[in-house]
Enzyme design. Structure first.
Site, mmCIF file in Angstrom:
data_model
loop_
_atom_site.group_PDB
_atom_site.id
_atom_site.type_symbol
_atom_site.label_atom_id
_atom_site.label_comp_id
_atom_site.label_asym_id
_atom_site.label_seq_id
_atom_site.Cartn_x
_atom_site.Cartn_y
_atom_site.Cartn_z
ATOM 1 N N PHE A 45 0.858 -1.183 0.000
ATOM 2 C CA PHE A 45 0.000 0.000 0.000
ATOM 3 C C PHE A 45 0.893 1.231 0.000
ATOM 4 C CE2 PHE A 45 -2.680 3.193 2.167
ATOM 5 C CZ PHE A 45 -3.842 3.095 1.424
ATOM 6 N N THR A 69 2.098 7.185 1.729
ATOM 7 C CA THR A 69 2.931 8.227 2.339
ATOM 8 C C THR A 69 4.107 8.618 1.449
ATOM 9 O OG1 THR A 69 2.327 7.433 4.525
ATOM 10 C CG2 THR A 69 4.315 8.774 4.389
ATOM 11 N N PRO A 116 7.697 11.476 1.043
ATOM 12 C CA PRO A 116 8.638 12.266 1.850
ATOM 13 C C PRO A 116 8.051 13.610 2.273
ATOM 14 C CG PRO A 116 9.779 11.253 0.015
ATOM 15 C CD PRO A 116 8.314 10.975 -0.191
ATOM 16 N N ILE A 133 6.977 2.538 3.248
ATOM 17 C CA ILE A 133 6.084 1.593 2.589
ATOM 18 C C ILE A 133 6.515 0.171 2.960
ATOM 19 C CG2 ILE A 133 5.096 0.855 0.404
ATOM 20 C CD1 ILE A 133 4.584 3.836 1.173
ATOM 21 N N GLN A 179 2.641 -0.256 47.476
ATOM 22 C CA GLN A 179 1.558 0.533 46.900
ATOM 23 C C GLN A 179 1.942 1.116 45.537
ATOM 24 O OE1 GLN A 179 0.297 4.358 48.624
ATOM 25 N NE2 GLN A 179 -1.720 3.435 48.841
ATOM 26 N N GLN A 201 9.071 -1.086 34.020
ATOM 27 C CA GLN A 201 9.521 -0.478 35.279
ATOM 28 C C GLN A 201 9.439 -1.499 36.423
ATOM 29 O OE1 GLN A 201 10.743 2.504 35.186
ATOM 30 N NE2 GLN A 201 11.136 2.850 37.360
ATOM 31 N N GLU A 229 -0.456 4.683 10.799
ATOM 32 C CA GLU A 229 -1.897 4.720 10.532
ATOM 33 C C GLU A 229 -2.542 6.010 11.039
ATOM 34 O OE1 GLU A 229 -3.535 2.488 8.696
ATOM 35 O OE2 GLU A 229 -1.780 1.203 8.463
#
Lengths: 388, 109
Positions: A128, A131, A133, A163, A284, A341, A368
């Protein structure tokens, strides 16, 4: 919308979950941490299993031979299928098969014979190409690739970037400007054969994901027959736009699956890792991270299922798909970050899948349509009109 | 990063290999005539990254070869790119890659 899963949905979801845990995850222990392909014998064995389960070619419409599973159920399945190391960009290493490019289902009969059916048989692969530059978020204005009619052929000149799959494709769907003064009404969609003179894959674009990489393309006087116009000249933007909205739902679902897997790892580790004489789970600070993860996952899940439900019912779903994509990509990034973390130093190693997810999920806030464009889409729908 | 590797060649021997950092990356090995005979990658499964991968190459290929490396954490996509470039330049992957040629190697050029 019924908030309870049907018995069939529950059964299908559990089947896919079992398949991922028993067939996919064990294979990853021997693969490179950045791998995106299985060894051929494993691939063939698992494809056969998926076919036997009746799930092969999930996204292919039933009239073209697909299994006829509704979009909500497919979304639930997509959430399960991404729950392994390579799951974000190679869910189950593609053993569930693909549907190819959805736009081809709208192609004319001749184009279906030449491109769609060979794709569904696994004989051809497409890409597809939207897009450029000059930008990807605003394709109607950013497309600078030109197509000029010369006899019975269109002559394309220009470049595309980011692409995926173009280097291994037999053909692609490419958008080019055919009327310089008509904005989004001046874009045409072409089917381009990758072996045509003037079609060049210039390089791999190396990004945070090392597999399923993107490429940069160049078209030098690439001559495309008139018969390879998909739809009508100057009406290509609608084809691109339709695909972008539809694609946001599975795109969100994949992120949620990774978040679910990261959360499971975080909970497991918090219950076994001791610091200062007690389990992490008793702290906690860790508890709140686990709770915030759960809120993120549940929020993203319901928004994504709501978008899928509306799309399945043929109701307008652009706002819902934008919200799902925005929330799922951002929330899942936070979940993976918190899971990392909690795991401390081990979380950053390639010994665990968190490292790969952390890199790859960052792309999802941009791919997307970035988060900012999703907000723009929603603002347009909520406030009305089109604005900058 | 340049598309093609252009770093100076070094002799493939234990002393030169031990000077290579134990990082992820890609490498080329050439024979005495300068023909690239293998393009490899050092992924995260290698105990000491490029150093381990090159040590194995030395054991398999023996002396009389040269190598050059590129440290690169995106070793999967870079490895494929180097293979594609070699195919574009020479028509096929190096002879040392015939057995581990990716099933879906793309085209570049």
């Amino acid at each position: 919308m019924d908030l309870e899963l049907s018995e069939e949905q529950r059964l299908i979801t559990e089947t896919v979950r079992k398949f991922v845990r028993e067939e996919i995850v064990p294979l990853e222990a021997d693969l490179d941490p950045d791998a995106s392909e299985l060894e051929a014998p494993d691939d063939e064995r698992l494809v056969a299993m998926v076919k036997q389960m009746g799930f092969y070619g999930l996204d292919i419409p039933e009239e073209f031979g697909g299994p006829g599973i509704d979009l909500v159920t497919r979304t639930l399945m997509a959430i399960e299928m991404s729950q392994h190391r390579a799951g974000l960009y190679a869910p189950c290493y593609d053993v569930f098969g693909g549907a190819g490019l959805a736009q081809l289902f709208e192609a004319n009969d001749d184009q279906k014979e030449r491109y769609l059916f060979p794709t569904l048989r696994g004989e051809k692969h497409g890409f597809f190409g939207l897009t450029e530059p000059s930008g990807g978020s605003d394709p109607a204005r950013a497309i600078e690739t030109t197509a000029v009619l010369d006899g019975d052929e269109w002559v394309l000149n220009g470049a595309k970037i980011f692409i995926s799959g173009a280097d291994v494709a037999d053909y692609g769907i490419v958008f080019a400007r055919t009327d310089a003064n008509a904005g989004r009404q001046g874009i045409t969609c072409f089917i381009v054969d990758a072996d045509m003179p003037g079609f060049h894959v210039r390089r791999i674009v190396h990004t945070l994901r090392s597999t399923r990489y993107a490429t940069e393309l160049q078209f030098d006087n690439l001559r495309v027959p008139r018969t390879n116009v998909l739809g009508e000249p100057n009406k290509g933007f609608a084809i691109a736009n339709d695909r972008l909205s539809r694609q946001r739902i599975p795109y969100a679902a994949g992120c949620i699956g990774v978040a679910v897997a990261a959360q499971a790892m975080a909970i497991s580790y918090a219950n076994q890792r001791k610091t200062f004489g007690d389990f992490l789970a008793t702290r906690q600070g860790v508890q709140w991270m686990i709770v915030d993860n759960e809120i993120d996952i549940r929020t993203a899940r319901w928004l994504t299922l709501e978008a899928a439900d509306r799309a399945e019912k043929k109701q307008p779903y652009r706002t819902e798909a934008a919200a799902a994509k925005l929330v799922a990509t951002e929330a899942s990034g936070r979940v993976v970050d918190r899971a990392m973390q909690i795991h401390g130093g081990y979380g950053m190693t390639k010994d665990l899948p968190l490292e790969r997810w952390y890199r790859e999920i960052r792309i999802r806030r941009i791919g997307e349509g970035p988060s900012e464009v999703q907000r723009l889409i929603m603002a347009r729908d909520l406030l009305g009109g089109s604005f900058h | 990063m340049k598309l093609r590797l252009d770093k100076p060649w070094k002799d493939l021997n234990s002393a030169n290999i031990s000077a290579v950092q134990a990082q992820l990356g890609v490498y080329q090995v050439a024979d005495a005539s300068g023909t690239v005979v293998r393009i490899g990658m050092a992924g995260a499964k290698e105990l000491f990254g490029l150093r381990s991968a090159l040590t194995r190459e030395l054991q398999v290929l023996g002396p009389g070869h040269r190598f050059r490396v590129e440290v690169n954490s995106q070793y999967q996509s870079r490895w494929r790119e180097l293979l594609m470039l070699h195919v574009a330049d020479c028509g096929e992957v190096p002879r040392g890659n015939l057995d581990d040629r990716p099933a879906h190697l793309g085209k570049i050029g």
